[in-house]
Design an enzyme around this catalytic site. Sequence first.
Site, mmCIF file in Angstrom:
data_model
loop_
_atom_site.group_PDB
_atom_site.id
_atom_site.type_symbol
_atom_site.label_atom_id
_atom_site.label_comp_id
_atom_site.label_asym_id
_atom_site.label_seq_id
_atom_site.Cartn_x
_atom_site.Cartn_y
_atom_site.Cartn_z
ATOM 1 N N HIS B 294 0.844 -1.209 0.000
ATOM 2 C CA HIS B 294 0.000 0.000 0.000
ATOM 3 C C HIS B 294 0.876 1.254 0.000
ATOM 4 C CE1 HIS B 294 -3.493 2.520 1.360
ATOM 5 N NE2 HIS B 294 -2.500 3.234 1.891
ATOM 6 N N GLU B 295 1.855 1.283 0.907
ATOM 7 C CA GLU B 295 2.700 2.487 1.011
ATOM 8 C C GLU B 295 3.502 2.709 -0.265
ATOM 9 O OE1 GLU B 295 2.092 4.508 3.284
ATOM 10 O OE2 GLU B 295 0.917 3.109 4.481
ATOM 11 N N HIS B 298 1.650 4.664 -2.693
ATOM 12 C CA HIS B 298 1.797 6.118 -2.495
ATOM 13 C C HIS B 298 3.130 6.594 -3.073
ATOM 14 C CE1 HIS B 298 -1.751 6.617 -0.111
ATOM 15 N NE2 HIS B 298 -1.315 5.931 0.939
ATOM 16 N N HIS B 304 -5.219 7.697 -1.926
ATOM 17 C CA HIS B 304 -6.185 6.710 -1.424
ATOM 18 C C HIS B 304 -7.360 6.525 -2.377
ATOM 19 C CE1 HIS B 304 -4.601 7.104 2.919
ATOM 20 N NE2 HIS B 304 -4.092 6.059 2.301
#
Lengths: 89, 563
Positions: B294-295, B298, B304
């Site tokens: 997930h990170e 980014h 998101h």
Amino acid sequence: WCVPLKSVYVAFPHDVIKNMTDVQLAAEYLKRYGYTDVLQKSGLPEDMSNSKALRKLQRQLGLDETGSLDKATVDAMKQPRCGVPDIRN
Amino acid sequence: YQTFTGDLKWDSKDVSYRVVNYSPDMDASVIDDAFARAFKVWSDVTPLKFTRLFDGTADIMISFGVGDHGDPYPFDGKDGLLAHAYPPGKGIQGDAHFDDDEYWTLGTGPAIKTYYGNAEGALCHFPFLFEGKSYSSCTTEGRTDDLPWCATTKDYDKDKIFGFCPSELLFTFGGNSDGAPCSFPFVFLGVKYDKCTTEGRNDGYRWCATTGNFDTDKKYGFCPNRDTAVIGGNSAGDPCQFPFTFLGNQYSACTSEGRDDGRLWCATTSNYDTDKKWGFCPDKGYSLFLVAAHEFGHALGLDHSNIKDALMYPMYKYIKDFSLNRDDIDGIQYLYGSNTGPNPTPPEPQFTTSSSILPTKPTPSEKTTTVHVDPSQDVCQINEFDTITEIQKELHFFKDGHYWKNSKKGEREGPFLTSKKWPALPKVINTAFEDQQTQKIYFFAGKQFWVYTGTEVLGPRKIEKLGLPSSLDKVEGATQRGKGKVLLFNGENFWRLDLKAQTIDKGYPQFTDAVFGGVPPDSHDVFLYKGSFYFCRENFYWRMNAKRQVDRVGYVRYDLLKC
């Protein structure tokens, strides 16, 4: 044996997530993840009531948009998550 | 999906990353592997390539920290906020930070890699039976040296397979002691310590001296967390102390008393009321792989998503068999494009050989018609070679029926047709090595191998004949160690081949990462060159010296091919 225990809540040292009310939790959450303190394109602060901010949060998280601090919203706020704000100024 | 304002993205498809430090919760190799798999999530659906650096500044700097960890967004203790990352750019942009007040696992409870023993680095199996009793954590039972251990199968009594669990008595990490264990007691600023301490630090990490006196020797390391260590609170890393007193009552197990969030905690001294030392009890923890994936989303430019099943949804949810949601794929491909199109294929060489390859010397009557190899085929544009190996002191690079070599003079020669020199071989070979004693050259492709002695060939033979498992689909790397022994690699495992006996030695396979720590777990080629091991992934190599230290990560095309 079924007499309920009298629970006493204590403040644990270095416990960053402190015992706080749902309203306190919501205020902190909305601020941390960008739902309040929103600036308009003009640079002026947007009029963001708690209800409006909550609706925005509920939409972002796919919850029912009630605009109120209901149980589903509080539960969502207590979930582990990424620290990147959902709404960016 | 959402991207950051201005569609922030990396300009290059080659993105570097560096793991700056490690969490005490898991072994470094398990953490490295989680990060590598998290990057692969994104590189599988884009043309992005990720390269790990071991020093200097990388595009994505990955670190663990607690509370105020040096950026404007402090962490918040256990649970709540898990990690954050910055969108692509210079400086702190692109970096990913993980809250080390979390319990980092693979998402299903303690992921305890073992050391020594006879389990070859396998993870602990909880619960396990020992002398009829069930254990759900590492134990010191049955030992006099206080070293915690576990079984790696469910029944130690039956299988007798075990390893030691991470503890400060076994090793330290980081610091300047090359992993030496703690030396207790040790002296720090004139005070004696008989356990790991956070004194002298403001980040809460536990450390110890690895000699008896830090003040004079300055040798130290960080203490790995035992599986029984508490998480967060003000005693992270210390074990629970049972029984303990809380508000005048005695507790012999973790409790949620005193909290309104139901989370289990314990004291780390015998009396909470006087000492106020506490922490949360270990739970399933958070999957470092999922959070990292997930990170890294980014760090690559994704914001998101509001799709609940998307990886980029802000809330954590453990998923056993993870795959990217269509929303995530659409988002990342909006930024970087896809890699699903056909790969460019080199022109087919037009030659004919006998279709049945026999273990015989080719006769002059065998017709082998070759055409010229296209000299414009640029070796410097090849991203991944089928195999690289040293033959007669010359480094050979094989790809799709062609090979190039660096001559002894240091000049690059080729392309040559593999079929011309070794006509029995298929177009794609997975690995090759030269037996330094006999000068025989072994080639492996799929489940078969060939042995060339000059122009004579033996094969194809099944790799099972060497004692390799029938389930093995190919041999991807080979390095000759000493006289008559060769290590054969396939992903996470390697075997030792005795060339004289033509069979695999007992005790194999072993885990590659247990012996060769710090190299990619998905290396598609391994070879020995000038005394160093080379582990290749695409166009990058990880060079490991004889002391098993990765001393360089570099480009195949620039460093080895001299492009």
